[in-house]
Design a protein around this motif. Structure first.
Motif, PDB file in Angstrom:
ATOM      1  N   LYS A   1       7.197   7.171   3.113  1.00  0.00           N
ATOM      2  CA  LYS A   1       8.449   6.413   3.193  1.00  0.00           C
ATOM      3  C   LYS A   1       8.731   5.972   4.629  1.00  0.00           C
ATOM      4  O   LYS A   1       9.184   4.857   4.866  1.00  0.00           O
ATOM      5  CB  LYS A   1       9.619   7.242   2.666  1.00  0.00           C
ATOM      6  CG  LYS A   1       9.641   7.392   1.167  1.00  0.00           C
ATOM      7  CD  LYS A   1      10.840   8.236   0.785  1.00  0.00           C
ATOM      8  CE  LYS A   1      11.018   8.416  -0.678  1.00  0.00           C
ATOM      9  NZ  LYS A   1      12.205   9.238  -0.987  1.00  0.00           N
ATOM     10  N   ALA A   2       8.458   6.846   5.591  1.00  0.00           N
ATOM     11  CA  ALA A   2       8.675   6.502   6.998  1.00  0.00           C
ATOM     12  C   ALA A   2       7.736   5.373   7.428  1.00  0.00           C
ATOM     13  O   ALA A   2       8.155   4.449   8.138  1.00  0.00           O
ATOM     14  CB  ALA A   2       8.472   7.727   7.878  1.00  0.00           C
TER      15      ALA A   2
ATOM     16  N   ARG B   1       4.576  10.532  -6.368  1.00  0.00           N
ATOM     17  CA  ARG B   1       5.667  10.959  -7.255  1.00  0.00           C
ATOM     18  C   ARG B   1       5.164  11.314  -8.647  1.00  0.00           C
ATOM     19  O   ARG B   1       5.754  12.147  -9.333  1.00  0.00           O
ATOM     20  CB  ARG B   1       6.730   9.868  -7.345  1.00  0.00           C
ATOM     21  CG  ARG B   1       7.566   9.754  -6.095  1.00  0.00           C
ATOM     22  CD  ARG B   1       8.597   8.669  -6.223  1.00  0.00           C
ATOM     23  NE  ARG B   1       9.442   8.607  -5.044  1.00  0.00           N
ATOM     24  CZ  ARG B   1      10.183   7.575  -4.726  1.00  0.00           C
ATOM     25  NH1 ARG B   1      10.205   6.503  -5.495  1.00  0.00           N
ATOM     26  NH2 ARG B   1      10.918   7.594  -3.641  1.00  0.00           N
ATOM     27  N   ARG B   2       4.078  10.655  -9.065  1.00  0.00           N
ATOM     28  CA  ARG B   2       3.522  10.901 -10.403  1.00  0.00           C
ATOM     29  C   ARG B   2       2.538  12.061 -10.424  1.00  0.00           C
ATOM     30  O   ARG B   2       2.066  12.446 -11.498  1.00  0.00           O
ATOM     31  CB  ARG B   2       2.841   9.640 -10.923  1.00  0.00           C
ATOM     32  CG  ARG B   2       3.816   8.541 -11.245  1.00  0.00           C
ATOM     33  CD  ARG B   2       3.113   7.317 -11.760  1.00  0.00           C
ATOM     34  NE  ARG B   2       4.075   6.278 -12.118  1.00  0.00           N
ATOM     35  CZ  ARG B   2       3.773   5.027 -12.356  1.00  0.00           C
ATOM     36  NH1 ARG B   2       2.513   4.634 -12.287  1.00  0.00           N
ATOM     37  NH2 ARG B   2       4.701   4.161 -12.667  1.00  0.00           N
ATOM     38  N   ALA B   3       2.206  12.586  -9.269  1.00  0.00           N
ATOM     39  CA  ALA B   3       1.251  13.698  -9.196  1.00  0.00           C
ATOM     40  C   ALA B   3       1.837  14.910  -9.916  1.00  0.00           C
ATOM     41  O   ALA B   3       3.055  15.099  -9.950  1.00  0.00           O
ATOM     42  CB  ALA B   3       0.961  14.037  -7.735  1.00  0.00           C
ATOM     43  N   PRO B   4       0.975  15.745 -10.494  1.00  0.00           N
ATOM     44  CA  PRO B   4       1.467  16.948 -11.180  1.00  0.00           C
ATOM     45  C   PRO B   4       2.351  17.801 -10.274  1.00  0.00           C
ATOM     46  O   PRO B   4       3.351  18.353 -10.722  1.00  0.00           O
ATOM     47  CB  PRO B   4       0.188  17.692 -11.568  1.00  0.00           C
ATOM     48  CG  PRO B   4      -0.876  16.644 -11.596  1.00  0.00           C
ATOM     49  CD  PRO B   4      -0.477  15.613 -10.569  1.00  0.00           C
ATOM     50  N   VAL B   5       1.980  17.891  -9.005  1.00  0.00           N
ATOM     51  CA  VAL B   5       2.791  18.626  -8.029  1.00  0.00           C
ATOM     52  C   VAL B   5       2.952  17.708  -6.811  1.00  0.00           C
ATOM     53  O   VAL B   5       2.121  17.713  -5.900  1.00  0.00           O
ATOM     54  CB  VAL B   5       2.108  19.951  -7.611  1.00  0.00           C
ATOM     55  CG1 VAL B   5       2.977  20.696  -6.603  1.00  0.00           C
ATOM     56  CG2 VAL B   5       1.824  20.817  -8.823  1.00  0.00           C
TER      57      VAL B   5
ATOM     58  N   ALA C   1       7.126  -0.497   8.638  1.00  0.00           N
ATOM     59  CA  ALA C   1       6.553  -1.803   8.313  1.00  0.00           C
ATOM     60  C   ALA C   1       7.653  -2.798   7.949  1.00  0.00           C
ATOM     61  O   ALA C   1       7.612  -3.960   8.359  1.00  0.00           O
ATOM     62  CB  ALA C   1       5.545  -1.670   7.172  1.00  0.00           C
ATOM     63  N   LEU C   2       8.636  -2.345   7.190  1.00  0.00           N
ATOM     64  CA  LEU C   2       9.745  -3.231   6.825  1.00  0.00           C
ATOM     65  C   LEU C   2      10.549  -3.654   8.056  1.00  0.00           C
ATOM     66  O   LEU C   2      11.002  -4.804   8.142  1.00  0.00           O
ATOM     67  CB  LEU C   2      10.651  -2.548   5.799  1.00  0.00           C
ATOM     68  CG  LEU C   2      10.046  -2.381   4.407  1.00  0.00           C
ATOM     69  CD1 LEU C   2      10.924  -1.467   3.555  1.00  0.00           C
ATOM     70  CD2 LEU C   2       9.838  -3.723   3.732  1.00  0.00           C
TER      71      LEU C   2
ATOM     72  N   TRP D   1       0.840  -1.195   0.000  1.00  0.00           N
ATOM     73  CA  TRP D   1       0.000   0.000   0.000  1.00  0.00           C
ATOM     74  C   TRP D   1       0.879   1.250   0.000  1.00  0.00           C
ATOM     75  O   TRP D   1       0.643   2.179  -0.770  1.00  0.00           O
ATOM     76  CB  TRP D   1      -0.935  -0.008   1.218  1.00  0.00           C
ATOM     77  CG  TRP D   1      -1.875   1.155   1.225  1.00  0.00           C
ATOM     78  CD1 TRP D   1      -3.117   1.205   0.666  1.00  0.00           C
ATOM     79  CD2 TRP D   1      -1.639   2.453   1.794  1.00  0.00           C
ATOM     80  NE1 TRP D   1      -3.661   2.457   0.860  1.00  0.00           N
ATOM     81  CE2 TRP D   1      -2.786   3.240   1.548  1.00  0.00           C
ATOM     82  CE3 TRP D   1      -0.578   3.023   2.486  1.00  0.00           C
ATOM     83  CZ2 TRP D   1      -2.889   4.567   1.968  1.00  0.00           C
ATOM     84  CZ3 TRP D   1      -0.684   4.348   2.907  1.00  0.00           C
ATOM     85  CH2 TRP D   1      -1.833   5.103   2.642  1.00  0.00           C
ATOM     86  N   TYR D   2       1.889   1.265   0.891  1.00  0.00           N
ATOM     87  CA  TYR D   2       2.792   2.414   0.934  1.00  0.00           C
ATOM     88  C   TYR D   2       3.510   2.596  -0.399  1.00  0.00           C
ATOM     89  O   TYR D   2       3.642   3.721  -0.894  1.00  0.00           O
ATOM     90  CB  TYR D   2       3.816   2.272   2.066  1.00  0.00           C
ATOM     91  CG  TYR D   2       3.275   2.665   3.418  1.00  0.00           C
ATOM     92  CD1 TYR D   2       2.950   3.991   3.693  1.00  0.00           C
ATOM     93  CD2 TYR D   2       3.097   1.724   4.416  1.00  0.00           C
ATOM     94  CE1 TYR D   2       2.456   4.366   4.927  1.00  0.00           C
ATOM     95  CE2 TYR D   2       2.599   2.090   5.658  1.00  0.00           C
ATOM     96  CZ  TYR D   2       2.285   3.406   5.906  1.00  0.00           C
ATOM     97  OH  TYR D   2       1.785   3.780   7.134  1.00  0.00           O
ATOM     98  N   ASN D   3       3.976   1.502  -1.000  1.00  0.00           N
ATOM     99  CA  ASN D   3       4.662   1.602  -2.293  1.00  0.00           C
ATOM    100  C   ASN D   3       3.765   2.236  -3.348  1.00  0.00           C
ATOM    101  O   ASN D   3       4.203   3.120  -4.094  1.00  0.00           O
ATOM    102  CB  ASN D   3       5.128   0.222  -2.766  1.00  0.00           C
ATOM    103  CG  ASN D   3       6.315  -0.287  -1.996  1.00  0.00           C
ATOM    104  OD1 ASN D   3       7.071   0.468  -1.399  1.00  0.00           O
ATOM    105  ND2 ASN D   3       6.477  -1.599  -1.999  1.00  0.00           N
ATOM    106  N   ALA D   4       2.520   1.802  -3.398  1.00  0.00           N
ATOM    107  CA  ALA D   4       1.581   2.345  -4.386  1.00  0.00           C
ATOM    108  C   ALA D   4       1.332   3.831  -4.142  1.00  0.00           C
ATOM    109  O   ALA D   4       1.267   4.621  -5.096  1.00  0.00           O
ATOM    110  CB  ALA D   4       0.263   1.574  -4.336  1.00  0.00           C
ATOM    111  N   GLN D   5       1.207   4.213  -2.886  1.00  0.00           N
ATOM    112  CA  GLN D   5       0.966   5.616  -2.555  1.00  0.00           C
ATOM    113  C   GLN D   5       2.182   6.482  -2.897  1.00  0.00           C
ATOM    114  O   GLN D   5       2.036   7.611  -3.369  1.00  0.00           O
ATOM    115  CB  GLN D   5       0.611   5.763  -1.074  1.00  0.00           C
ATOM    116  CG  GLN D   5      -0.697   5.097  -0.697  1.00  0.00           C
ATOM    117  CD  GLN D   5      -1.876   5.657  -1.466  1.00  0.00           C
ATOM    118  OE1 GLN D   5      -2.083   6.864  -1.493  1.00  0.00           O
ATOM    119  NE2 GLN D   5      -2.632   4.792  -2.098  1.00  0.00           N
TER     120      GLN D   5
END
Length: 100
Positions: free
Chosen positions: A62-63, A48-52, A68-69, A39-43
């Motif tokens: 990331k935190a 990162r792909r958002a326009p801004v 979780a890791l 879930w975190y990876n997808a978010q």
């Protein structure tokens, strides 16, 4: 499989349930933690792909993923009771994350 923003999630009725097998608690915990990591990876990718991109949100994501890791790494030495607790915590966390 359930798809969350392009990430396949396990735990659907179509998938086999291995919880009754020896090591089931450990596997259930591993699966629950991995689903949260996914879930975190997808978010993170979506942000990162958002326009801004929101760098603060990216760092928070990331935190969360890193935490979780770290818990996932602890599963190596967890006893069955601890693994069951981790599985329950991460199942609840995933539900909360998906609802937010």
């Amino acid at each position: 499989m359930i798809k969350i923003e392009g990430v396949a999630m396990s735990g659907t009725p179509d998938e086999p349930d291995f919880s009754g097998l020896e090591g089931g608690d450990e596997q259930a915990a591993e699966d629950a933690v991995q689903e949260v990591v996914n879930w975190y990876n997808a978010q993170i990718v979506a942000e990162r792909r958002a326009p801004v991109p929101d760098e603060e949100r990216t760092e928070e994501l990331k935190a969360g993923r890193q935490a979780a890791l770290a818990d996932q790494a602890q599963l190596v030495t967890a006893d069955p009771e601890e693994a069951e607790r981790i599985a329950a915590v991460y199942a609840a966390r995933l539900k909360e994350l998906k609802e937010s």
